[in-house]
Design a protein around this motif. Sequence first.
Motif, PDB file in Angstrom:
ATOM      1  N   ARG A 255      -5.674 -90.207  10.319  1.00 32.10           N
ATOM      2  CA  ARG A 255      -5.382 -90.436  11.732  1.00 32.10           C
ATOM      3  C   ARG A 255      -4.212 -89.566  12.187  1.00 32.10           C
ATOM      4  N   GLY A 256      -3.179 -89.500  11.372  1.00 30.33           N
ATOM      5  CA  GLY A 256      -2.020 -88.682  11.724  1.00 30.33           C
ATOM      6  C   GLY A 256      -2.341 -87.202  11.735  1.00 30.33           C
ATOM      7  N   ASN A 257      -3.065 -86.744  10.716  1.00 32.00           N
ATOM      8  CA  ASN A 257      -3.424 -85.323  10.647  1.00 32.00           C
ATOM      9  C   ASN A 257      -4.357 -84.924  11.786  1.00 32.00           C
ATOM     10  N   ARG A 258      -5.268 -85.818  12.116  1.00 30.08           N
ATOM     11  CA  ARG A 258      -6.211 -85.526  13.199  1.00 30.08           C
ATOM     12  C   ARG A 258      -5.488 -85.461  14.547  1.00 30.08           C
ATOM     13  N   ARG A 259      -4.507 -86.316  14.713  1.00 33.66           N
ATOM     14  CA  ARG A 259      -3.734 -86.331  15.960  1.00 33.66           C
ATOM     15  C   ARG A 259      -3.005 -84.999  16.164  1.00 33.66           C
ATOM     16  N   ASN A 260      -2.618 -84.371  15.077  1.00 35.62           N
ATOM     17  CA  ASN A 260      -1.873 -83.112  15.148  1.00 35.62           C
ATOM     18  C   ASN A 260      -2.773 -81.880  15.076  1.00 35.62           C
ATOM     19  N   ALA A 261      -4.078 -82.095  14.922  1.00 29.91           N
ATOM     20  CA  ALA A 261      -4.999 -80.965  14.781  1.00 29.91           C
ATOM     21  C   ALA A 261      -5.207 -80.264  16.121  1.00 29.91           C
ATOM     22  N   ASP A 262      -5.329 -78.946  16.078  1.00 32.08           N
ATOM     23  CA  ASP A 262      -5.591 -78.177  17.302  1.00 32.08           C
ATOM     24  C   ASP A 262      -7.007 -78.412  17.813  1.00 32.08           C
ATOM     25  N   ASN A 263      -7.937 -78.604  16.870  1.00 39.58           N
ATOM     26  CA  ASN A 263      -9.336 -78.806  17.232  1.00 39.58           C
ATOM     27  C   ASN A 263      -9.872 -79.986  16.427  1.00 39.58           C
TER      28      ASN A 263
ATOM     29  N   ASP B  37     -12.767 -81.548  16.543  1.00 39.47           N
ATOM     30  CA  ASP B  37     -14.141 -81.385  16.059  1.00 39.47           C
ATOM     31  C   ASP B  37     -14.163 -80.579  14.766  1.00 39.47           C
ATOM     32  N   GLU B  38     -13.386 -79.504  14.740  1.00 36.87           N
ATOM     33  CA  GLU B  38     -13.295 -78.680  13.532  1.00 36.87           C
ATOM     34  C   GLU B  38     -12.636 -79.462  12.401  1.00 36.87           C
ATOM     35  N   PHE B  39     -11.635 -80.253  12.738  1.00 38.21           N
ATOM     36  CA  PHE B  39     -10.969 -81.096  11.730  1.00 38.21           C
ATOM     37  C   PHE B  39     -11.976 -82.048  11.099  1.00 38.21           C
ATOM     38  N   ASP B  40     -12.796 -82.688  11.932  1.00 42.17           N
ATOM     39  CA  ASP B  40     -13.785 -83.644  11.430  1.00 42.17           C
ATOM     40  C   ASP B  40     -14.805 -82.968  10.521  1.00 42.17           C
ATOM     41  N   GLU B  41     -15.284 -81.805  10.932  1.00 37.91           N
ATOM     42  CA  GLU B  41     -16.274 -81.085  10.131  1.00 37.91           C
ATOM     43  C   GLU B  41     -15.699 -80.689   8.781  1.00 37.91           C
ATOM     44  N   ASN B  42     -14.479 -80.219   8.766  1.00 37.04           N
ATOM     45  CA  ASN B  42     -13.836 -79.821   7.506  1.00 37.04           C
ATOM     46  C   ASN B  42     -13.624 -81.031   6.597  1.00 37.04           C
ATOM     47  N   LEU B  43     -13.272 -82.156   7.206  1.00 38.34           N
ATOM     48  CA  LEU B  43     -13.038 -83.372   6.434  1.00 38.34           C
ATOM     49  C   LEU B  43     -14.332 -83.841   5.767  1.00 38.34           C
ATOM     50  N   ILE B  44     -15.415 -83.837   6.525  1.00 43.65           N
ATOM     51  CA  ILE B  44     -16.704 -84.246   5.970  1.00 43.65           C
ATOM     52  C   ILE B  44     -17.157 -83.272   4.882  1.00 43.65           C
ATOM     53  N   HIS B  45     -16.944 -81.994   5.114  1.00 43.97           N
ATOM     54  CA  HIS B  45     -17.351 -81.009   4.108  1.00 43.97           C
ATOM     55  C   HIS B  45     -16.595 -81.224   2.792  1.00 43.97           C
ATOM     56  N   GLU B  46     -15.321 -81.554   2.889  1.00 44.78           N
ATOM     57  CA  GLU B  46     -14.533 -81.816   1.686  1.00 44.78           C
ATOM     58  C   GLU B  46     -15.059 -83.058   0.966  1.00 44.78           C
ATOM     59  N   GLU B  47     -15.397 -84.088   1.736  1.00 41.41           N
ATOM     60  CA  GLU B  47     -15.951 -85.291   1.117  1.00 41.41           C
ATOM     61  C   GLU B  47     -17.291 -85.001   0.464  1.00 41.41           C
ATOM     62  N   TRP B  48     -18.065 -84.137   1.079  1.00 39.24           N
ATOM     63  CA  TRP B  48     -19.396 -83.818   0.564  1.00 39.24           C
ATOM     64  C   TRP B  48     -19.341 -83.193  -0.831  1.00 39.24           C
ATOM     65  N   THR B  49     -18.241 -82.553  -1.169  1.00 40.03           N
ATOM     66  CA  THR B  49     -18.116 -81.968  -2.507  1.00 40.03           C
ATOM     67  C   THR B  49     -18.106 -83.050  -3.583  1.00 40.03           C
ATOM     68  N   HIS B  50     -17.922 -84.319  -3.177  1.00 44.15           N
ATOM     69  CA  HIS B  50     -17.951 -85.444  -4.122  1.00 44.15           C
ATOM     70  C   HIS B  50     -19.210 -86.288  -3.965  1.00 44.15           C
ATOM     71  N   TYR B  51     -20.167 -85.813  -3.168  1.00 46.89           N
ATOM     72  CA  TYR B  51     -21.340 -86.606  -2.810  1.00 46.89           C
ATOM     73  C   TYR B  51     -22.598 -85.837  -3.201  1.00 46.89           C
ATOM     74  N   CYS B  52     -23.570 -86.536  -3.782  1.00 45.56           N
ATOM     75  CA  CYS B  52     -24.721 -85.854  -4.368  1.00 45.56           C
ATOM     76  C   CYS B  52     -25.879 -85.608  -3.405  1.00 45.56           C
ATOM     77  N   LYS B  53     -25.820 -86.166  -2.211  1.00 49.89           N
ATOM     78  CA  LYS B  53     -26.944 -85.998  -1.281  1.00 49.89           C
ATOM     79  C   LYS B  53     -26.565 -85.044  -0.153  1.00 49.89           C
ATOM     80  N   GLU B  54     -27.201 -85.202   1.001  1.00 52.61           N
ATOM     81  CA  GLU B  54     -27.022 -84.257   2.088  1.00 52.61           C
ATOM     82  C   GLU B  54     -25.686 -84.457   2.812  1.00 52.61           C
ATOM     83  N   GLU B  55     -25.085 -83.371   3.238  1.00 55.46           N
ATOM     84  CA  GLU B  55     -23.817 -83.436   3.954  1.00 55.46           C
ATOM     85  C   GLU B  55     -23.969 -84.179   5.281  1.00 55.46           C
TER      86      GLU B  55
END
Length: 319
Positions: free
Chosen positions: A222-230, A232-250
């Motif tokens: 929440r804090g990092n997202r509040r300080n993010a310039d974008n 939407d881009e923050f959310d996409e990057n966060l999900i992509h990082e989580e996906w590296t630990h997930y075996c199915k579709e991003e």
Amino acid sequence: MARAKIETVQISDTDWMVVKKFKNGLVEKRLVKDRIDIWLIGNTGMRNPWRIPEGFKIYVESDQVGRIRTPEDQKAFKRLLAYKGVIGGDPNKDKDASITRKYRLIFGKFGFIYPEVTSKDGFKQEDIGPVDYITPLGMLFYNAPNKAMQQECFLRGLMVPMEQIDSETAFSPLLWTLQVMLKLYDLVNDYRINFIEFAVCVQTSNPLSNISEVCNRIIEIRGNRRNADNTDEFDENLIHEEWTHYCKEEGNFKEYADMNIRYLKTTGVIKEAGTGITLDPQHLQLIEKISHNALSQKTRLERYIELCNGSSLVFKEKE
């Protein structure tokens, strides 16, 4: 990109190899470390849970109760749904009537019909009731005179710990979500969880997780997202990082979060808050009472009986 089949092979205590095989012969491989899973309340073919009441009413009043599994019966129920105006679209599509199977699965998910017992369950069909027949909770749902009563039935079904963690332990995603929201309130004086926080922190955890770590990660995001310039881009990057630990579709992170949130809101104790969810304060006393039972080591038979009969707790006042 063509559709693909995903196979997962564990290669060590912490590592999995995910092999994605496309119909065109292309093969992709990636290593997943410290695997996470996403729990799923609803059915990917029925994203709107408020289609369930009308479909269930049609089922109860039909001559197909207990007869909804053969290809012929599935097609007959699909025709009935179309005749009643519940479904539309091109009648030449979905020729195998998969919509019927989706309704049947979701009726069973909430305990409105008796599920089919298999040999691996360790008990017999007669121990719970005839397959696909209406349960006591199902009759309560069918006779619900208003939305508040329907919410109560959804709540009863989702309260029962039916999501398996291992062979001996199951949990209720609803009650786990309530626990996280109550703990979060202790830390930041706010029950609210936004969409991205739910997607990467709540639906990827369970009562065996460290709840303080889950909530602290929500606060950090929440804090990092509040300080993010974008954002939407923050959310996409966060999900992509989580996906590296997930075996199915991003894409599952957003798709499942959207559906999980929709089903959680059917209970009436969780409501919409912006792009996320929060607790309904008028039901706080009930929420605090029920949220402690998220984890269960009852037998599968005991949990099925509880699911089909509905919880015995007292619920919110009716409209």
